[in-house]
Design an enzyme around this catalytic site. Structure first.
Site, mmCIF file in Angstrom:
data_model
loop_
_atom_site.group_PDB
_atom_site.id
_atom_site.type_symbol
_atom_site.label_atom_id
_atom_site.label_comp_id
_atom_site.label_asym_id
_atom_site.label_seq_id
_atom_site.Cartn_x
_atom_site.Cartn_y
_atom_site.Cartn_z
ATOM 1 N N LYS A 1 0.828 -1.204 0.000
ATOM 2 C CA LYS A 1 0.000 0.000 0.000
ATOM 3 C C LYS A 1 0.867 1.262 0.000
ATOM 4 O O LYS A 1 0.535 2.268 -0.628
ATOM 5 C CB LYS A 1 -0.953 -0.021 1.194
ATOM 6 C CG LYS A 1 -2.016 -1.107 1.074
ATOM 7 C CD LYS A 1 -2.989 -1.103 2.234
ATOM 8 C CE LYS A 1 -4.056 -2.171 2.060
ATOM 9 N NZ LYS A 1 -5.014 -2.206 3.207
ATOM 10 N N ASP B 1 10.264 6.584 6.210
ATOM 11 C CA ASP B 1 9.962 6.152 7.571
ATOM 12 C C ASP B 1 8.892 7.102 8.078
ATOM 13 O O ASP B 1 9.084 8.327 8.068
ATOM 14 C CB ASP B 1 11.191 6.183 8.482
ATOM 15 C CG ASP B 1 10.996 5.250 9.680
ATOM 16 O OD1 ASP B 1 10.737 4.058 9.460
ATOM 17 O OD2 ASP B 1 11.095 5.719 10.824
ATOM 18 N N SER B 2 7.779 6.555 8.441
ATOM 19 C CA SER B 2 6.643 7.403 8.767
ATOM 20 C C SER B 2 5.856 6.830 9.922
ATOM 21 O O SER B 2 6.016 5.659 10.281
ATOM 22 C CB SER B 2 5.732 7.575 7.539
ATOM 23 O OG SER B 2 5.339 6.309 7.040
ATOM 24 N N TYR C 1 -3.382 3.780 10.797
ATOM 25 C CA TYR C 1 -4.216 4.586 11.686
ATOM 26 C C TYR C 1 -5.199 5.485 10.923
ATOM 27 O O TYR C 1 -5.871 6.316 11.542
ATOM 28 C CB TYR C 1 -3.329 5.458 12.584
ATOM 29 C CG TYR C 1 -2.390 4.669 13.456
ATOM 30 C CD1 TYR C 1 -2.804 4.154 14.690
ATOM 31 C CD2 TYR C 1 -1.088 4.405 13.047
ATOM 32 C CE1 TYR C 1 -1.944 3.416 15.487
ATOM 33 C CE2 TYR C 1 -0.216 3.666 13.832
ATOM 34 C CZ TYR C 1 -0.648 3.175 15.050
ATOM 35 O OH TYR C 1 0.211 2.440 15.841
ATOM 36 N N ASP C 2 -5.313 5.296 9.621
ATOM 37 C CA ASP C 2 -6.180 6.165 8.809
ATOM 38 C C ASP C 2 -7.614 6.256 9.337
ATOM 39 O O ASP C 2 -8.214 7.335 9.315
ATOM 40 C CB ASP C 2 -6.191 5.697 7.353
ATOM 41 C CG ASP C 2 -4.887 6.005 6.626
ATOM 42 O OD1 ASP C 2 -3.985 6.600 7.256
ATOM 43 O OD2 ASP C 2 -4.760 5.650 5.431
#
Length: 208
Positions: A12, A69-70, A165-166
């Site tokens: 994704k 990296d998020s 976490y959307d």
């Protein structure tokens, strides 16, 4: 079309970033498609982990690589889950399929976040994306771009889109959670969109 190895096996994430980079002439190839294993991510900041991942992929492919990296930083939790966003909750792997396991992990992460925010008056948070691109593993001048997308954590899941976490991240300016946004809207407003736009500017200025 210029090939750029993405230091991730997240399908994704690849889809999101490909939609952002393809119009500028870059084809992203997931490192897993080249048989490159994932790098260790032992650091406490997004930028350190992204740099480690980009260098690892560049070394393995002997060429240019980019890493993201998020994660989610919640103010009431002192910035948690931060770099631990993807593995916030302890989950034993029972699914052989990577995407099914990721879905299990996402669900557990969301439950843990809601548990830890019970009774919290302050629910402000932000998605953060740090992109690092290197021309080669020993590139002395890595390009770094950061995007931040502020919002608030809602008290129950809303929406079926996106991942991670959307469903909990409400964007006041859009009046919806990230999981309620269509792909085009998300890709034009998100933390990755902001980081990608800055990264493309840097690449065009310094790599060409």
């Amino acid at each position: 079309m210029t090939r750029l190895v993405l230091a991730s096996n997240n399908a994704k994430k690849l889809k999101e970033l490909q939609a952002l980079f393809e119009p500028a002439g870059y084809q992203l190839v997931a490192q897993g498609a080249l048989g490159i294993a994932e790098a260790d991510e032992p650091h406490i900041t997004f930028i350190e982990n992204a740099l480690a991942k980009a260098r690892h992929a560049a070394r393995a492919c002997n060429g240019a690589a980019i890493a993201d990296d998020s994660g989610l930083c919640v103010d009431a939790l002192g910035g948690e889950p931060g770099v631990q966003s993807a593995h916030y909750a302890p989950v034993e792997r029972t699914e052989a399929d990577r995407e099914r396991h990721r879905a299990q992990q996402d669900a557990a992460n969301n439950r843990l976040l809601l548990d830890r925010l019970q009774g919290a008056d302050r629910r402000s948070a932000r998605f953060v994306s740090t992109l690092v691109a290197v021309r080669r593993a020993d590139d002395p001048e890595p390009l770094v771009a950061v995007g931040r997308w502020p919002g608030e954590i809602v008290e129950a899941l809303r929406g079926d889109g996106g991942f991670g976490y959307d469903p909990l991240m409400f964007i006041p300016a859009l009046g919806r959670t990230v999981a309620e946004l269509d792909a085009d809207t998300k890709n034009s407003h998100s933390h990755r969109a902001l980081a990608a736009a800055e990264m493309l500017r840097l690449m065009q200025a310094h790599w060409r």
